[in-house]
Design a protein around this motif. Structure first.
Motif, PDB file in Angstrom:
ATOM      1  N   UNK A   1       0.755  -1.572   0.160  1.00 24.52           N
ATOM      2  CA  UNK A   1      -0.288   0.019  -0.025  1.00 24.52           C
ATOM      3  C   UNK A   1       0.991   1.172  -0.156  1.00 24.52           C
ATOM      4  N   UNK A   2       1.896   0.903   1.057  1.00 25.61           N
ATOM      5  CA  UNK A   2       2.801   2.464   0.899  1.00 25.61           C
ATOM      6  C   UNK A   2       4.097   3.003   0.010  1.00 25.61           C
ATOM      7  N   UNK A   3       3.462   1.561  -1.026  1.00 26.53           N
ATOM      8  CA  UNK A   3       4.742   1.909  -2.312  1.00 26.53           C
ATOM      9  C   UNK A   3       3.638   2.176  -3.177  1.00 26.53           C
ATOM     10  N   UNK A   4       2.406   1.710  -3.217  1.00 30.43           N
ATOM     11  CA  UNK A   4       1.934   2.136  -4.420  1.00 30.43           C
ATOM     12  C   UNK A   4       1.185   3.934  -4.491  1.00 30.43           C
ATOM     13  N   UNK A   5       1.511   4.131  -3.363  1.00 35.11           N
ATOM     14  CA  UNK A   5       1.079   5.512  -2.348  1.00 35.11           C
ATOM     15  C   UNK A   5       2.881   6.002  -3.687  1.00 35.11           C
ATOM     16  N   UNK A   6       3.548   5.408  -2.876  1.00 35.28           N
ATOM     17  CA  UNK A   6       4.714   6.795  -3.286  1.00 35.28           C
ATOM     18  C   UNK A   6       4.419   6.340  -5.097  1.00 35.28           C
ATOM     19  N   UNK A   7       4.059   5.773  -5.964  1.00 32.52           N
ATOM     20  CA  UNK A   7       4.339   5.380  -7.074  1.00 32.52           C
ATOM     21  C   UNK A   7       3.011   6.191  -7.611  1.00 32.52           C
ATOM     22  N   UNK A   8       2.307   6.470  -6.907  1.00 32.45           N
ATOM     23  CA  UNK A   8       0.903   7.652  -6.960  1.00 32.45           C
ATOM     24  C   UNK A   8       1.676   8.569  -7.451  1.00 32.45           C
ATOM     25  N   UNK A   9       2.477   8.980  -5.745  1.00 33.39           N
ATOM     26  CA  UNK A   9       3.168  10.620  -5.562  1.00 33.39           C
ATOM     27  C   UNK A   9       3.793  10.959  -6.955  1.00 33.39           C
ATOM     28  N   UNK A  10       4.998   9.814  -6.853  1.00 30.15           N
ATOM     29  CA  UNK A  10       5.549  10.450  -8.254  1.00 30.15           C
ATOM     30  C   UNK A  10       5.127  10.802  -9.794  1.00 30.15           C
ATOM     31  N   UNK A  11       4.451   9.111 -10.037  1.00 27.86           N
ATOM     32  CA  UNK A  11       3.484   9.409 -10.763  1.00 27.86           C
ATOM     33  C   UNK A  11       2.615  10.135 -11.925  1.00 27.86           C
ATOM     34  N   UNK A  12       2.754  11.279 -10.495  1.00 23.55           N
ATOM     35  CA  UNK A  12       0.993  12.084 -10.457  1.00 23.55           C
ATOM     36  C   UNK A  12       1.469  13.609 -11.596  1.00 23.55           C
ATOM     37  N   UNK A  13       2.343  14.029 -11.542  1.00 23.14           N
ATOM     38  CA  UNK A  13       2.730  14.834 -12.443  1.00 23.14           C
ATOM     39  C   UNK A  13       2.942  14.680 -14.153  1.00 23.14           C
ATOM     40  N   UNK A  14       2.711  12.872 -14.182  1.00 22.02           N
ATOM     41  CA  UNK A  14       3.201  12.216 -15.557  1.00 22.02           C
ATOM     42  C   UNK A  14       1.356  11.591 -16.014  1.00 22.02           C
ATOM     43  N   UNK A  15       0.672  11.929 -14.922  1.00 27.47           N
ATOM     44  CA  UNK A  15      -0.511  11.000 -15.306  1.00 27.47           C
ATOM     45  C   UNK A  15      -1.927  10.887 -14.042  1.00 27.47           C
ATOM     46  N   UNK A  16      -2.409  10.349 -13.634  1.00 25.66           N
ATOM     47  CA  UNK A  16      -3.814  11.017 -13.257  1.00 25.66           C
ATOM     48  C   UNK A  16      -3.096  10.090 -11.463  1.00 25.66           C
ATOM     49  N   UNK A  17      -3.646  10.885 -11.067  1.00 19.22           N
ATOM     50  CA  UNK A  17      -2.815  10.885  -8.664  1.00 19.22           C
ATOM     51  C   UNK A  17      -2.327  12.597  -8.362  1.00 19.22           C
ATOM     52  N   UNK A  18      -1.410  11.864  -7.652  1.00 20.72           N
ATOM     53  CA  UNK A  18      -0.852  13.089  -6.912  1.00 20.72           C
ATOM     54  C   UNK A  18      -0.592  13.211  -5.536  1.00 20.72           C
ATOM     55  N   UNK A  19      -0.396  14.215  -4.955  1.00 20.20           N
ATOM     56  CA  UNK A  19      -0.180  14.562  -3.762  1.00 20.20           C
ATOM     57  C   UNK A  19      -1.808  14.274  -3.068  1.00 20.20           C
ATOM     58  N   UNK A  20      -2.623  14.629  -3.100  1.00 20.38           N
ATOM     59  CA  UNK A  20      -4.341  14.475  -2.626  1.00 20.38           C
ATOM     60  C   UNK A  20      -4.415  12.693  -2.439  1.00 20.38           C
TER      61      UNK A  20
ATOM     62  N   UNK B   1       1.510  18.829  -0.294  1.00 18.72           N
ATOM     63  CA  UNK B   1      -0.113  18.485  -0.532  1.00 18.72           C
ATOM     64  C   UNK B   1       0.145  17.028   0.772  1.00 18.72           C
ATOM     65  N   UNK B   2       0.458  15.871  -0.031  1.00 12.97           N
ATOM     66  CA  UNK B   2       0.749  14.690   1.048  1.00 12.97           C
ATOM     67  C   UNK B   2       0.740  14.276   2.246  1.00 12.97           C
ATOM     68  N   UNK B   3       2.171  14.891   2.094  1.00 14.00           N
ATOM     69  CA  UNK B   3       2.005  14.961   3.499  1.00 14.00           C
ATOM     70  C   UNK B   3       1.156  15.799   4.328  1.00 14.00           C
ATOM     71  N   UNK B   4       0.271  16.593   3.991  1.00 18.65           N
ATOM     72  CA  UNK B   4      -0.542  17.708   5.161  1.00 18.65           C
ATOM     73  C   UNK B   4      -1.980  16.442   4.767  1.00 18.65           C
ATOM     74  N   UNK B   5      -2.126  16.161   3.961  1.00 21.60           N
ATOM     75  CA  UNK B   5      -2.958  15.284   3.592  1.00 21.60           C
ATOM     76  C   UNK B   5      -3.586  13.883   4.102  1.00 21.60           C
ATOM     77  N   UNK B   6      -1.915  13.117   4.412  1.00 19.73           N
ATOM     78  CA  UNK B   6      -1.934  12.394   5.073  1.00 19.73           C
ATOM     79  C   UNK B   6      -2.041  12.477   6.724  1.00 19.73           C
TER      80      UNK B   6
END
Length: 143
Positions: free
Chosen positions: A18-37, A118-123
């Motif tokens: 789950x945490x690894x997927x969160x990192x993927x979503x975080x780092x892939x956020x500017x290239x596709x769906x996802x991001x900090x939130x 954003x990811x830090x604050x939201x989590x």
């Protein structure tokens, strides 16, 4: 649920993914769906899942209240800091183009740090809400 061995083993196996997927979503956020939130919510969901399986006191030992409250402030400061850095470098507030020698790299760098904030604050806010609701009715000595 703390005595259910199968749930505990499954949780210990799933939470790192789950945490690894969160990192993927975080780092892939500017290239596709996802991001900090989205990444922040997934991180919080992993910790909340841990809390549901292992109990609130164990979760508060793993991620203490002081850390959660610090993360809320740190995420906002990271976000605001990117804007102030743009001002100090001669641009507008949240103008990413001035953050590097090349406007494209500046844009990438700015978006990355905004998403981290954003990811830090939201989590942290999600965890704080969980702690507040899960801790209702508990004896203060138990938490």
């Amino acid at each position: 649920m703390r005595s259910d061995l199968i749930l505990r083993v499954v949780a210990k196996l799933l939470i790192p993914f789950m945490l690894l997927f969160a990192l993927y979503v975080q780092f892939h956020g500017e290239l596709g769906p996802g991001g900090g939130f989205q990444a922040g919510v997934i991180i919080a969901a992993a910790v909340i899942f841990y809390g549901l399986i292992f109990g609130l006191p164990a979760t508060r030992k793993m991620v203490p209240d002081a850390l959660v409250e610090t993360m809320v402030a740190a995420g906002v400061l990271i976000y605001a800091g990117v804007g102030v850095a743009g001002l100090l470098l001669g641009g507008n507030y949240l103008d990413y183009f001035v953050l590097s020698h090349d406007p494209v790299h500046g844009q990438e760098r700015g978006i990355f740090w905004i998403e981290v904030g954003v990811a830090t604050t939201v989590s942290a806010v999600m965890l704080k809400i969980f702690y507040m609701f899960a801790g209702r009715g508990l004896d203060p000595d138990d938490s």
